[in-house]
Design an enzyme around this catalytic site. Structure first.
Site, PDB file in Angstrom:
ATOM      1  N   TYR A 125       0.578  -1.250   0.113  1.00  0.00           N
ATOM      2  CA  TYR A 125      -0.177  -0.113   0.269  1.00  0.00           C
ATOM      3  C   TYR A 125       0.722   1.167   0.211  1.00  0.00           C
ATOM      4  O   TYR A 125       0.299   2.042  -0.205  1.00  0.00           O
ATOM      5  CB  TYR A 125      -0.732   0.235   1.133  1.00  0.00           C
ATOM      6  N   LYS A 132       2.859 -15.438   2.686  1.00  0.00           N
ATOM      7  CA  LYS A 132       2.439 -15.790   1.236  1.00  0.00           C
ATOM      8  C   LYS A 132       3.914 -16.366   1.638  1.00  0.00           C
ATOM      9  O   LYS A 132       4.772 -16.048   1.112  1.00  0.00           O
ATOM     10  CB  LYS A 132       1.723 -15.126   0.463  1.00  0.00           C
ATOM     11  N   ASP A 184      -3.501 -17.778   0.768  1.00  0.00           N
ATOM     12  CA  ASP A 184      -4.516 -18.271  -0.142  1.00  0.00           C
ATOM     13  C   ASP A 184      -5.467 -19.938   0.846  1.00  0.00           C
ATOM     14  O   ASP A 184      -6.458 -19.797   0.660  1.00  0.00           O
ATOM     15  CB  ASP A 184      -3.920 -19.629  -1.497  1.00  0.00           C
ATOM     16  N   ASP A 215      -7.188  -6.436   4.471  1.00  0.00           N
ATOM     17  CA  ASP A 215      -7.819  -5.980   3.473  1.00  0.00           C
ATOM     18  C   ASP A 215      -8.573  -7.066   2.807  1.00  0.00           C
ATOM     19  O   ASP A 215      -9.884  -6.762   3.317  1.00  0.00           O
ATOM     20  CB  ASP A 215      -6.869  -4.663   1.854  1.00  0.00           C
ATOM     21  N   ASP A 262     -12.714  -8.281   4.313  1.00  0.00           N
ATOM     22  CA  ASP A 262     -14.235  -8.106   3.991  1.00  0.00           C
ATOM     23  C   ASP A 262     -14.915  -9.223   4.309  1.00  0.00           C
ATOM     24  O   ASP A 262     -15.762  -9.857   4.141  1.00  0.00           O
ATOM     25  CB  ASP A 262     -13.460  -7.796   2.800  1.00  0.00           C
TER      26      ASP A 262
HETATM   27  C1  IPM Z   1     -11.020  -0.781   3.490  1.00  0.00           C
HETATM   28  C2  IPM Z   1     -10.621   0.306   2.831  1.00  0.00           C
HETATM   29  C3  IPM Z   1      -9.275   1.028   2.332  1.00  0.00           C
HETATM   30  C4  IPM Z   1      -8.140   0.414   1.881  1.00  0.00           C
HETATM   31  C5  IPM Z   1      -9.726   1.447   1.032  1.00  0.00           C
HETATM   32  C6  IPM Z   1     -11.466   2.231   1.081  1.00  0.00           C
HETATM   33  C7  IPM Z   1      -8.102   2.405   0.698  1.00  0.00           C
HETATM   34  O1  IPM Z   1     -10.705  -0.848   2.034  1.00  0.00           O
HETATM   35  O2  IPM Z   1     -10.629   0.132   4.530  1.00  0.00           O
HETATM   36  O3  IPM Z   1     -10.327  -2.033   4.010  1.00  0.00           O
HETATM   37  O4  IPM Z   1      -8.012  -0.113   0.905  1.00  0.00           O
HETATM   38  O5  IPM Z   1      -7.683  -0.516   3.163  1.00  0.00           O
HETATM   39 MG    MG Z   2     -10.977  -3.153   2.318  1.00  0.00          MG
END
Ligand code: IPM
Ligand code: MG
Length: 356
Positions: free
Chosen positions: A135, A190, A222, A246, A250
């Site tokens: 990042y 990884k 993975d 990230d 999710d």
């Molecule tokens: C998160 C989001 C952010 C990230 C974006 C909005 C930059 O997806 O906080 O998970 O990738 O970290």
């Molecule tokens: Mg995110």
């Protein structure tokens, strides 16, 4: 205690308003100051993270953040896109430790797309390193390739990197968090392919020796993605780098079926923190009064606990949220037959009442 309130875009303003209401009825005294961030700040000041907003954030003990982003900004140059506000805050405030709990609330077991027995009682804490990795690694950019498969062609590149101290400090955060819960850390890497994550794994192993009471295991990313849907309750604390975190956070959030319920915290070494719901700005439902404010309200609870030293008030909020769920109140995202559908405001007001 000073709180910077940054509602941002989309549903951000609606959900933060409810969390602010909740904070006001706790009988604590804070100074709260609101500022624009993201697309809203770009519209008003030409930048998603104006200096005044950054200064306010730096001067506060904690930041209550809504969400940023809207498709209409997708064509802007990268530096002006709403997402840069959150990346800029993380970087400027050194918010390296991101906590993303994925908890399955008893009443919401059926909201998951997984079988109830796989997720009932699920309680995972993802700890994502937030200021390093691909990042923020330099160099990055676009150029004409001088080597590789297609010399002379346009190419783009990013740099994945971690230094030993960056890994050490997030490792300590993970082991200390695990001590307060299931005493089990899964480090996701990884290392079979990437140098960066071989160092990650080596450092995790070393630091792990300082925590003999905590079980440490290592998993390739993975496989971790697979195990999260196969046997989610295997996990207690998951610690990983920025990019993998990230993605996996999710996935873990969605296991619970209700991303609208999940808070998050991003802390620096001074315990200054940014608190935001795990979901995004949801421009498709913005302004309709239907967004779920509970993730933001629970983020305010995390803020009280981690940055403002008000654990008791945090507990009260969490109890109140469980109470409104038990009363059967549901915003559309978590609605199921036999429950009562309510809007953003009604949900916020119900939490206020339940605090009473
Ligand atoms: C998160 C989001 C952010 C990230 C974006 C909005 C930059 O997806 O906080 O998970 O990738 O970290
Ligand atoms: Mg995110």
């Amino acid at each position: 205690m000073k709180i910077a309130v940054l509602p941002g875009d989309g549903i951000g303003t609606e959900i933060v308003a409810e969390a602010v209401k909740v904070l006001h009825v706790l009988g604590l005294s804070f100074e709260m100051e609101t500022a624009l961030v993201g697309g809203a700040a770009y519209e008003a000041h030409g930048h998603p993270l104006p200096d005044a907003t950054l200064k306010l954030a730096q001067s506060a003990d904690a930041i209550l953040f809504g969400a940023v982003g809207d498709w209409k900004y997708d064509k802007l140059e990268r530096a002006l896109r709403p997402e840069q506000a959150i990346l800029g805050l993380r970087k400027n405030l050194g918010l390296f430790a991101n906590f993303r709990p994925a908890i399955c609330y008893e009443q919401l077991v059926d909201a998951s797309s997984l079988k109830p027995e796989l997720i009932a009682g699920l309680d995972i804490l993802i700890i994502r390193e937030l200021t390093g990795d691909i990042y923020f690694g330099q160099p990055r950019g676009r150029r004409v390739a001088t080597d590789g498969h297609f010399p002379g062609a346009e190419e783009a590149f990013d740099t994945m990197r971690y230094s030993r101290p960056e890994i050490e400090r997030i490792a300590h955060v993970a082991f200390q968090a695990a001590r307060k819960r299931g005493k089990h850390v899964t480090s996701v890497d990884k290392a079979n392919v990437l140098e960066t994550f071989q160092l990650w794994k080596d450092v995790l192993t070393e630091i792990g020796k300082e925590y003999p009471d905590v079980t440490l295991d290592h998993m390739y990313v993975d496989n971790a993605a697979m195990q999260l849907v196969k046997k989610p309750k295997f996990f207690d604390v998951v610690v990983t780098g920025n990019m993998f975190g990230d993605i996996l956070s999710d996935e873990a959030a969605m296991l619970t079926g209700s991303i609208g319920m999940l808070p998050s915290a991003s802390l620096n070494s001074k315990n200054q923190g940014l608190y935001e719901p795990s979901h995004g700005s949801a421009p498709d439902i913005a302004g309709k009064g239907v967004a779920n404010p509970l993730a933001t309200i629970l983020s305010a609870a995390m803020m009280l606990r981690f940055s403002l030293n008000q654990a008791e008030a945090a507990d009260r909020i969490e109890v109140a949220v469980k109470k409104v769920l038990a009363q059967g109140l549901r915003t559309p995202d978590i609605y199921s037959e036999g429950t009562t559908k309510v809007g953003t405001r009604e949900m916020g007001e119900a939490v206020v009442k339940a605090l009473g």
